[in-house]
Design a protein around this motif. Structure first.
Motif, short mmCIF file in Angstrom:
data_model
loop_
_atom_site.label_atom_id
_atom_site.label_comp_id
_atom_site.label_asym_id
_atom_site.label_seq_id
_atom_site.Cartn_x
_atom_site.Cartn_y
_atom_site.Cartn_z
N CYS A 260 -1.33 75.17 40.77
CA CYS A 260 -0.28 75.24 39.97
C CYS A 260 0.71 73.91 40.91
O CYS A 260 1.18 73.20 40.29
N ILE A 261 0.74 74.31 42.21
CA ILE A 261 1.52 73.35 42.96
C ILE A 261 1.02 71.88 43.09
O ILE A 261 1.77 71.19 43.54
N SER A 262 -0.28 71.86 42.85
CA SER A 262 -0.88 70.52 42.88
C SER A 262 -1.07 69.79 41.86
O SER A 262 -1.77 68.93 41.45
N ASP A 263 -0.16 70.53 40.65
CA ASP A 263 -0.12 69.81 39.35
C ASP A 263 -1.59 69.80 38.85
O ASP A 263 -1.80 68.91 37.98
N ASN A 264 -2.23 70.91 38.81
CA ASN A 264 -3.50 71.13 38.17
C ASN A 264 -4.42 69.78 38.52
O ASN A 264 -5.21 69.45 37.52
N ALA A 265 -4.38 69.26 39.76
CA ALA A 265 -5.35 68.25 39.89
C ALA A 265 -6.64 68.84 40.17
O ALA A 265 -7.68 68.08 40.20
N TYR A 266 -6.82 69.96 40.38
CA TYR A 266 -8.01 70.57 40.70
C TYR A 266 -8.26 72.11 39.97
O TYR A 266 -7.06 72.69 39.54
N ILE A 267 -9.40 72.58 39.80
CA ILE A 267 -9.39 73.93 38.95
C ILE A 267 -9.70 75.05 40.20
O ILE A 267 -9.88 74.56 41.22
N ARG A 268 -9.78 75.86 39.60
CA ARG A 268 -9.63 77.16 40.65
C ARG A 268 -11.08 77.25 41.59
O ARG A 268 -11.24 77.40 42.69
N GLU A 269 -12.14 76.96 40.72
CA GLU A 269 -13.50 77.02 41.19
C GLU A 269 -13.59 75.80 42.42
O GLU A 269 -14.14 76.09 43.34
N GLN A 270 -12.72 74.85 42.20
CA GLN A 270 -13.03 73.81 43.19
C GLN A 270 -12.18 74.32 44.44
O GLN A 270 -12.83 73.88 45.57
N VAL A 271 -11.07 74.88 44.15
CA VAL A 271 -10.57 75.47 45.50
C VAL A 271 -11.32 76.52 46.09
O VAL A 271 -11.52 76.16 47.35
N LEU A 272 -11.99 77.27 45.58
CA LEU A 272 -12.86 78.46 46.09
C LEU A 272 -14.19 77.75 46.69
O LEU A 272 -14.49 78.15 48.02
N ALA A 273 -14.64 76.73 46.20
CA ALA A 273 -15.76 75.91 46.83
C ALA A 273 -15.55 74.95 48.12
O ALA A 273 -16.14 75.38 49.10
N MET A 274 -14.33 74.61 48.28
CA MET A 274 -13.73 74.01 49.32
C MET A 274 -13.26 74.86 50.45
O MET A 274 -13.71 74.95 51.75
N GLU A 275 -12.66 75.96 50.04
CA GLU A 275 -12.50 76.99 51.03
C GLU A 275 -13.85 77.48 51.62
O GLU A 275 -13.91 77.64 52.84
N LYS A 276 -14.95 77.64 50.94
CA LYS A 276 -16.26 77.84 51.47
C LYS A 276 -16.81 77.07 52.36
O LYS A 276 -17.32 77.17 53.51
#
Length: 412
Positions: A260-276
């Motif tokens: 939400c803070i990134s104005d929905n520029a990315y989805i949840r799965e993208q964040v988790l994939a980048m975290e990994k």
């Protein structure tokens, strides 16, 4: 010797308790200090008027230890009149002390001396006197900044110097070197924009200061080992802050909060994939000494210190974190020490650099001047810069409006 006496006391405690149960009523015993156990035989007086039968046994044992094997008194001789027992006890208390030694040849040797603790110098006092004599007045100018925290277990006064010595040795492993040459789609200005935005997000979520410094460290180290396209740079930023929050915060924001803070520029799965991906590239190495680790210690060594000076130090430090040349050229400890030095110059504190700061930081004034000048230049340009997250943050009353102070003239 303290730990040895403690072990001996634990080993002898069951024997002492058994002796109480067998020979002496519980209310007739007096507790003996550790230093007397096994060395002195005291005259125990029964509160109920009963015969001190334990003295008969103890005197016999003491005489058996002191006397040679050939001249030991028979068991029947231990039943002596009470007057003779009292006289023997008084004589022994003044003269005879049995020395317990680890050497087998010394165990049976009696030593005759009077017990006196007056004027006894401990090893600590002797070493302190020698140290003071060796270093002279220069050592006296270094203030003991941990003296007030001796009783604070969380301050770990016994280990804090060793901890920071270890931090100084290991900061090279996590230090960021020039990596933009291997990033064809990213430049220093883009990095500054990302850090400026992350500082705003950090303040919006009301996170711990440690989280911000660790976030920027994770971003830089990941960019140093992985080529990232421009469109994923913000994704690297929020994923790095998510990792830092999990490491530092008690209640970490959720993945959807960062989406939400990134104005929905990315989805949840993208964040988790980048975290990994970040954890894989960094090999889960997140326990690193950031500038914040050193700032806490160096601010404490900046005597006298106040809230305004502390806020100014953090202001200069965060300005330095936004500047790519500062991060790649200087290590975390030098950035922290330079921020303290620049803050003291700004506040016109005399002297600008003390022996206490030199002792705890390991840096002289000359070693910090170049980095401090860069931080003061950032301070001078902060009001006119388009990236105002740090400037607005430290212009508020919560931080004493230190961003509005006049930059240090001595470093411009």
């Amino acid at each position: 010797m303290g730990s040895r006496n403690l072990v001996v006391s634990y080993q002898q405690q069951p024997r002492e308790e058994a002796k109480q149960k067998t020979f002496v009523p519980a209310e007739g015993r007096n507790r003996r200090v550790l230093q007397d156990i096994g060395n002195l035989v005291n005259d125990r007086v029964s509160l109920q008027g009963k015969k001190p039968t334990t003295e008969v046994v103890d005197i016999a044992v003491a005489r058996d230890v002191r006397a040679p094997a050939a001249t030991k008194a028979p068991a029947a001789a231990t039943k002596a009149p009470a007057a003779e027992i009292k006289k023997a006890n008084e004589k022994q208390r003044l003269e005879d002390v049995i020395v317990i030694s680890s050497d087998e040849t010394e165990k049976s040797k009696p030593v005759s001396r009077r017990v006196s603790r007056k004027g006894v110098k401990t090893l600590t006092s002797i070493l302190s006197a020698r140290s003071k004599a060796a270093f002279g007045k220069a050592e006296d100018t270094v203030v003991d900044i941990d003296a007030a925290d001796v009783t604070n277990e969380l301050a770990v006064v016994e280990y804090v110097d060793d901890m920071y010595e270890f931090y100084k040795l290991t900061e090279v492993d996590s230090r960021v070197h020039d990596y933009l040459q291997s990033q064809p789609d990213i430049n220093g200005k883009m990095r500054s924009i990302l850090v400026d935005w992350l500082i705003e997000v950090h303040r919006k979520f009301e996170l711990m200061p440690e989280t911000l410094y660790l976030t920027i460290n994770i971003v830089d180290r990941f960019l140093a080992v992985k080529m990232v396209p421009r469109r994923e740079l913000q994704l690297v930023g929020i994923s790095s802050m998510l990792l830092a929050c999990k490491y530092e915060e008690i209640w970490a924001p959720e993945v959807n909060d960062f989406v939400c803070i990134s104005d929905n520029a990315y989805i949840r799965e993208q964040v988790l994939a980048m975290e990994k991906a970040i954890l894989g590239k960094l090999e889960w190495y997140l326990t690193v000494p950031t500038p914040y680790v050193f700032l806490v210690r160096y601010i404490k060594a900046s005597i006298p210190s106040d809230k305004e000076t502390e806020s100014l130090v953090f202001f200069l430090s965060e300005l330095g974190l936004m500047q790519y040349p500062v991060v790649v050229k200087y290590g975390p400890s030098k950035i922290a020490a330079s921020a303290v030095y620049a803050a003291r110059c700004t506040m016109d504190k005399s002297p600008f650099w003390t022996e206490t700061l030199k002792h705890h930081t390991g840096y002289t004034e000359d070693m910090l001047r170049d980095c401090a000048k860069l931080l003061v230049q950032c301070h001078s340009a902060a009001a006119e810069s388009k990236l105002k997250a740090v400037y607005k943050k430290f212009s508020s009353d919560d931080y004493g409006a230190v961003a509005l102070l006049t930059p240090a003239r001595s470093l411009i």
